[in-house]
Scaffold this motif. Sequence first.
Motif, PDB file in Angstrom:
ATOM      1  N   HIS A 190       8.632   7.091   1.916  1.00 36.80           N
ATOM      2  CA  HIS A 190      10.064   6.977   2.177  1.00 36.80           C
ATOM      3  C   HIS A 190      10.568   7.987   3.199  1.00 36.80           C
ATOM      4  O   HIS A 190      11.535   7.706   3.909  1.00 36.80           O
ATOM      5  CB  HIS A 190      10.839   7.092   0.868  1.00 36.80           C
ATOM      6  CG  HIS A 190      10.819   5.840   0.060  1.00 36.80           C
ATOM      7  ND1 HIS A 190      11.907   5.367  -0.639  1.00 36.80           N
ATOM      8  CD2 HIS A 190       9.825   4.932  -0.151  1.00 36.80           C
ATOM      9  CE1 HIS A 190      11.585   4.227  -1.245  1.00 36.80           C
ATOM     10  NE2 HIS A 190      10.324   3.953  -0.969  1.00 36.80           N
ATOM     11  N   ASP A 191       9.944   9.151   3.282  1.00 38.23           N
ATOM     12  CA  ASP A 191      10.354  10.097   4.322  1.00 38.23           C
ATOM     13  C   ASP A 191       9.890   9.608   5.689  1.00 38.23           C
ATOM     14  O   ASP A 191      10.661   9.589   6.649  1.00 38.23           O
ATOM     15  CB  ASP A 191       9.782  11.487   4.037  1.00 38.23           C
ATOM     16  CG  ASP A 191      10.382  12.552   4.959  1.00 38.23           C
ATOM     17  OD1 ASP A 191      11.613  12.523   5.170  1.00 38.23           O
ATOM     18  OD2 ASP A 191       9.633  13.404   5.467  1.00 38.23           O
ATOM     19  N   LEU A 206      13.711   0.689   5.387  1.00 35.71           N
ATOM     20  CA  LEU A 206      12.750   0.569   4.291  1.00 35.71           C
ATOM     21  C   LEU A 206      12.788  -0.852   3.742  1.00 35.71           C
ATOM     22  O   LEU A 206      13.848  -1.479   3.688  1.00 35.71           O
ATOM     23  CB  LEU A 206      13.079   1.570   3.182  1.00 35.71           C
ATOM     24  CG  LEU A 206      12.887   3.051   3.539  1.00 35.71           C
ATOM     25  CD1 LEU A 206      13.343   3.937   2.380  1.00 35.71           C
ATOM     26  CD2 LEU A 206      11.434   3.345   3.887  1.00 35.71           C
ATOM     27  N   PRO A 207      11.644  -1.385   3.331  1.00 33.74           N
ATOM     28  CA  PRO A 207      11.607  -2.768   2.834  1.00 33.74           C
ATOM     29  C   PRO A 207      12.255  -2.888   1.458  1.00 33.74           C
ATOM     30  O   PRO A 207      12.307  -1.923   0.692  1.00 33.74           O
ATOM     31  CB  PRO A 207      10.106  -3.061   2.758  1.00 33.74           C
ATOM     32  CG  PRO A 207       9.477  -1.718   2.533  1.00 33.74           C
ATOM     33  CD  PRO A 207      10.311  -0.744   3.312  1.00 33.74           C
ATOM     34  N   ALA A 208      12.730  -4.085   1.154  1.00 37.62           N
ATOM     35  CA  ALA A 208      13.300  -4.381  -0.161  1.00 37.62           C
ATOM     36  C   ALA A 208      12.366  -5.319  -0.914  1.00 37.62           C
ATOM     37  O   ALA A 208      11.633  -6.110  -0.303  1.00 37.62           O
ATOM     38  CB  ALA A 208      14.678  -5.021  -0.013  1.00 37.62           C
ATOM     39  N   ASP A 264       7.951 -12.385   6.343  1.00 35.35           N
ATOM     40  CA  ASP A 264       8.265 -12.284   7.768  1.00 35.35           C
ATOM     41  C   ASP A 264       9.119 -11.056   8.062  1.00 35.35           C
ATOM     42  O   ASP A 264       8.871 -10.328   9.029  1.00 35.35           O
ATOM     43  CB  ASP A 264       8.990 -13.548   8.229  1.00 35.35           C
ATOM     44  CG  ASP A 264       9.130 -13.616   9.743  1.00 35.35           C
ATOM     45  OD1 ASP A 264       8.092 -13.623  10.435  1.00 35.35           O
ATOM     46  OD2 ASP A 264      10.276 -13.641  10.235  1.00 35.35           O
ATOM     47  N   ALA A 265      10.111 -10.813   7.207  1.00 40.62           N
ATOM     48  CA  ALA A 265      10.991  -9.660   7.416  1.00 40.62           C
ATOM     49  C   ALA A 265      10.215  -8.352   7.304  1.00 40.62           C
ATOM     50  O   ALA A 265      10.414  -7.428   8.101  1.00 40.62           O
ATOM     51  CB  ALA A 265      12.131  -9.690   6.402  1.00 40.62           C
TER      52      ALA A 265
END
Length: 391
Positions: free
Chosen positions: A128-129, A220-222, A228-229
């Motif tokens: 996350h950093d 950051l991904p969800a 694709d995103a």
Amino acid sequence: MASFALLASIPICGAHPGMADTFAEVRRAAAKEARADSKQLIGDLKTLADSKLTAIGKDIKAILLDQKDARSSVIDTSIPAGNVDSAACKADLCCVWKWISYEMTAKFNGTSGRCTKLARGAVRLGFHDAAVWSTSTSYGGADGSILLTDEFSRSDNNGLDAISNQMKTWYTKYKPYGVSMADLIQMGANIATVVCPLGPRIRSFVGRKDNAKAGPTGLLPAETDSADAIIKLFAAKTIDAHDLVALVGAHTTSQQHFVNTSRDGDPQDTTPGIWDVAFYPQTQKNPPPRVLKFRSDIKLSQDSRTVGEWNEFSGSNGQDHWNEDYAKAYTRLSLLGVNNINDLKECTKVLPAARNSFVSEDQKVLDMWLQGQFNQLNDMVDNAIMLTGLT
């Protein structure tokens, strides 16, 4: 490349027994060579001529270009030169990191031999950093800002309170000896990874600079994102689909607390706290009822751009293949936004030894928990406490 491509195109139907494995290796080599051609350099390595590179700079460049293994077995088993504030310790750049490694290893290793919630949090904190960066931003990345600014308050970072508090305690203790928050976070991620049974021992570099400016948002991904995103999000970080598949495999150790709060503590495969490849086939199949599969992981396991590598990690040689690929991919991630890569120093020698085999002595109880029994054990599993003798 042409010879690889030609061999890789030959059909294996009707081939001599055993040839399938040979052709699979050829195809893998061809794919690896093709990926290497598209690898991007980052930071100051983008502009520095080879003649200007330090030995460390050359090694990191080779790792980023998929030309060198990012793992190392080099280890210093000697006692530190002195206390952290001694002249002898101050004379050795890695001495302070050895003391830090001792503390982190103790916190990250549970009585069961599996890695603890703090260890898994350290890996996630490193992600996350560093991942708050893209090629279109002029700041962010592995700069410590997640704990030096209000960046931590973002919902992306839910569940990281315990490791963040511990990391801040270590930072307060070791900052006077030249330790940056950026390095502390990334060293913590690498130490946690190798403390987890079967995890790779990743080459670890120090010298990153801290940044008191919060990183960009939306990078950051969800868990609800489409394949694709996510693929596009990581491509903008110079991380291709192949390396993305390697990185998400870190979910093999995890237990979720915020994706579905009604299933607090449920793992993402049957081996929480173990750095194995069970996550890959189980994401594609029907694991025991307590396993909670992330929707984004399911989508990645099915997408045409990622399913091939997903299946590779699920195969008979999946563990070493994944460890090799993860180490390279995480090295890249841990250097995003770092613009003094050529000046970094190496302190891999302070990491504990890798554990290349592991058997959970409490597997019988763990299996019952995975089937949905004994909810009262959730916290004990999360903290990697030995469960033997509880039945």
